[in-house]
Scaffold this motif. Structure first.
Motif, PDB file in Angstrom:
ATOM      1  N   TYR A  69      -1.203  10.846  40.067  1.00  0.00           N
ATOM      2  CA  TYR A  69      -0.801   9.469  40.325  1.00  0.00           C
ATOM      3  C   TYR A  69      -1.988   8.589  40.676  1.00  0.00           C
ATOM      4  CZ  TYR A  69      -1.199  10.867  45.246  1.00  0.00           C
ATOM      5  OH  TYR A  69      -1.665  11.336  46.450  1.00  0.00           O
ATOM      6  N   THR A  70      -1.786   7.298  40.472  1.00  0.00           N
ATOM      7  CA  THR A  70      -2.700   6.276  40.965  1.00  0.00           C
ATOM      8  C   THR A  70      -1.901   5.339  41.860  1.00  0.00           C
ATOM      9  OG1 THR A  70      -2.301   4.946  38.969  1.00  0.00           O
ATOM     10  CG2 THR A  70      -4.279   6.332  38.996  1.00  0.00           C
ATOM     11  N   ILE A  91       2.369   2.883  44.222  1.00  0.00           N
ATOM     12  CA  ILE A  91       2.146   3.748  43.059  1.00  0.00           C
ATOM     13  C   ILE A  91       2.109   2.906  41.785  1.00  0.00           C
ATOM     14  CG2 ILE A  91       3.026   5.656  41.678  1.00  0.00           C
ATOM     15  CD1 ILE A  91       2.117   6.627  44.334  1.00  0.00           C
ATOM     16  N   THR A  92       1.063   3.105  40.964  1.00  0.00           N
ATOM     17  CA  THR A  92       0.895   2.344  39.721  1.00  0.00           C
ATOM     18  C   THR A  92       0.907   3.224  38.465  1.00  0.00           C
ATOM     19  OG1 THR A  92      -1.514   2.500  39.958  1.00  0.00           O
ATOM     20  CG2 THR A  92      -0.444   0.558  40.889  1.00  0.00           C
ATOM     21  N   GLY A  93       0.919   4.505  38.535  1.00  0.00           N
ATOM     22  CA  GLY A  93       0.901   5.458  37.414  1.00  0.00           C
ATOM     23  C   GLY A  93       0.769   6.842  38.025  1.00  0.00           C
ATOM     24  N   ALA A  98      -7.957   8.207  32.767  1.00  0.00           N
ATOM     25  CA  ALA A  98      -6.726   7.597  32.252  1.00  0.00           C
ATOM     26  C   ALA A  98      -6.507   6.215  32.855  1.00  0.00           C
ATOM     27  CB  ALA A  98      -5.541   8.506  32.550  1.00  0.00           C
ATOM     28  N   ALA A  99      -6.757   6.091  34.169  1.00  0.00           N
ATOM     29  CA  ALA A  99      -6.557   4.799  34.832  1.00  0.00           C
ATOM     30  C   ALA A  99      -7.536   3.753  34.327  1.00  0.00           C
ATOM     31  CB  ALA A  99      -6.693   4.961  36.341  1.00  0.00           C
ATOM     32  N   THR A 132      -6.508   7.764  43.640  1.00  0.00           N
ATOM     33  CA  THR A 132      -6.087   8.707  42.614  1.00  0.00           C
ATOM     34  C   THR A 132      -5.771  10.009  43.324  1.00  0.00           C
ATOM     35  OG1 THR A 132      -7.567   7.696  40.984  1.00  0.00           O
ATOM     36  CG2 THR A 132      -6.684   9.868  40.462  1.00  0.00           C
ATOM     37  N   GLY A 133      -4.597  10.569  43.050  1.00  0.00           N
ATOM     38  CA  GLY A 133      -4.195  11.788  43.738  1.00  0.00           C
ATOM     39  C   GLY A 133      -3.426  12.712  42.822  1.00  0.00           C
ATOM     40  N   VAL A 134      -3.322  13.951  43.253  1.00  0.00           N
ATOM     41  CA  VAL A 134      -2.572  14.939  42.480  1.00  0.00           C
ATOM     42  C   VAL A 134      -1.874  15.891  43.432  1.00  0.00           C
ATOM     43  CG1 VAL A 134      -4.557  16.510  42.289  1.00  0.00           C
ATOM     44  CG2 VAL A 134      -2.708  16.619  40.595  1.00  0.00           C
TER      45      VAL A 134
END
Length: 435
Positions: free
Chosen positions: A294-295, A277-279, A242-243, A309-311
């Protein structure tokens, strides 16, 4: 009794000649001795004043490499989470399968509205948009689309206005689906793209298989079903996809948007712009199921940053999830630091001579090195023989290494060693070197 020869003129003449010869011999012998003596003294003097001097004695000590303290990483204490980091592999490593750190099992969990990211990726795979300036095809909403508003309203899902007969570009429809997380738009767009929900689910399964996302199950496009599940590892892969998509990345980074029809919208990801945080996308099905994929861009310096990138899955509340993510990113950023190495003028050694001359070997300037946590630091000291032993003469260097970074500082002489006096040379023959 006197010698009658004293009155003999001839005899006196002979004796006088003898005395003159003896005086001449004495003068010659004296001259020879004097010349020999002067020659000996002059030879020593010349040797003593020109003989090579012994090299100054050197005493040096390589400074110990510092041992920085380990970073205190604020690991989230709830749910399941995972994080991947690029841009810092030399410091951090990449971890197994690219995951830098994780906690909790990698079993599938409900992902709620994070499902809409998958929906957007599958739709854009069938109807590509080049960038956010490409509006794509136009969608016209009919009564069946309008009825979705009531359907999801009853279900308690997030919705956005969709007047009958209204039109919207695919780009704007996707934005309405992702920014406020409108479920009626997710179903309307996916049905438009594939003709039916059955066809959409088939396309989604093929897309998941093509990307090796075997831990992810999607049974509908919105995430309102708890049967939409995924693993932390799969979600990190979905997040990276997605990013990397210019349209989805741009939409997910938009804090608010106003469009004809749905009107004003605010991004459900209220961490945008916080902690880097960017998304990308939030999702929850109630207490204990708060999720965030998130990114983030973590700036380390003007020229270096980490891409994250994390969740987080299964958080107790939105607030606890947000606090955990911000604390984790902040602790990673704080774990990078400048470690002091040496200060200007710090003594590294000394020179001394038999005639009392001395000088110091010092660091020419302050130095520090940028590194992560307790990354080992090594140091290497090299020195050369001075040419003039004068103040400021560079006589070596110190080089520290930590991960991919190095820092080098010249070593110079502080003070000047003057040559000995002539008197010292003349009175210390044992200290002079032979030819």
């Amino acid at each position: 009794m006197s010698d009658d020869r004293e009155f003999d003129p001839e005899w006196n003449e002979v004796e006088s000649a003898k005395r003159r010869r003896r005086r001449r011999v004495g003068v010659v012998v004296t001259a020879i001795i004097l010349v020999a003596l002067l020659a000996s003294v002059g030879g020593y003097t010349g040797w003593a004043l020109s003989a090579p001097l012994p090299a100054p004695e050197v005493a040096s000590q390589e400074p110990a490499a510092p041992s920085p303290a380990a970073a205190a990483v604020a690991l989230p204490g709830e749910g399941a989470w995972a994080i991947t980091i690029t841009g810092g592999d030399d410091y951090l490593g990449s971890g197994a399968s690219g995951i830098w750190a994780a906690s909790g099992t990698d079993e599938p969990r409900s992902i709620a509205s994070i499902s809409k990211l998958v929906t957007a990726l599958v739709v854009l795979d069938a109807y590509p948009l080049s960038d956010m300036n490409d509006p794509g095809p136009t969608l016209t909403f009919d009564k069946a689309d309008h009825d979705l508003y009531d359907k999801y309203y009853v279900m308690g899902a997030t919705i956005a206005a969709m007047p009958i007969g209204s039109t919207m570009s695919l780009r704007d429809a996707l934005a309405t689906m992702l920014i406020p997380s409108a479920s009626n738009y997710a179903e309307a767009v996916s049905t438009w793209a594939f003709g039916s929900q059955g066809a959409f689910i088939g396309a989604t399964r093929r897309w998941l298989d093509a990307h090796g996302l075997g831990g992810t199950t999607i049974v509908e496009p919105t995430g309102i079903s708890p049967r939409n599940t995924s693993t932390p590892a799969d979600l990190l892969a979905i997040g990276r996809l997605a990013a990397a998509h210019p349209v989805i990345a741009s939409i997910s980074a938009t804090r608010s948007l106003a469009l004809p029809g749905p009107g004003g919208m605010v991004n459900t990801n209220d961490l945008l712009g916080t902690g880097g945080i960017t998304g990308l996308k939030t999702g929850n099905l109630g207490p204990g199921t708060y999720n965030l994929l998130y990114t983030a861009s973590v700036d380390l310096s003007a020229s270096q940053r980490l891409s994250v990138t994390g969740v987080m899955l299964g958080g107790a509340s939105r607030e606890s999830v947000n606090a955990g993510v911000v604390a984790l990113l902040g602790s990673i950023r704080d774990g990078f630091h400048d470690v002091p190495l040496v200060t200007r003028g710090q003594e590294l050694g000394s020179y001394s001579t038999p005639w009392g001359g001395s000088a110091r070997m010092v660091a020419a300037r302050d130095a520090s090195i940028f590194t992560w946590s307790d990354t080992p630091i090594t140091v290497e000291m090299t020195t050369t023989t001075p040419t003039d032993y004068r103040d400021g003469e560079v006589v070596g260097s110190l080089t520290w290494t930590a991960g991919p970074n190095t820092a080098t500082v010249p070593i110079e002489i502080e003070g000047t060693i003057a040559p000995p006096t002539d008197w010292w040379r003349l009175t210390h023959p044992e200290a002079l070197r032979g030819p």
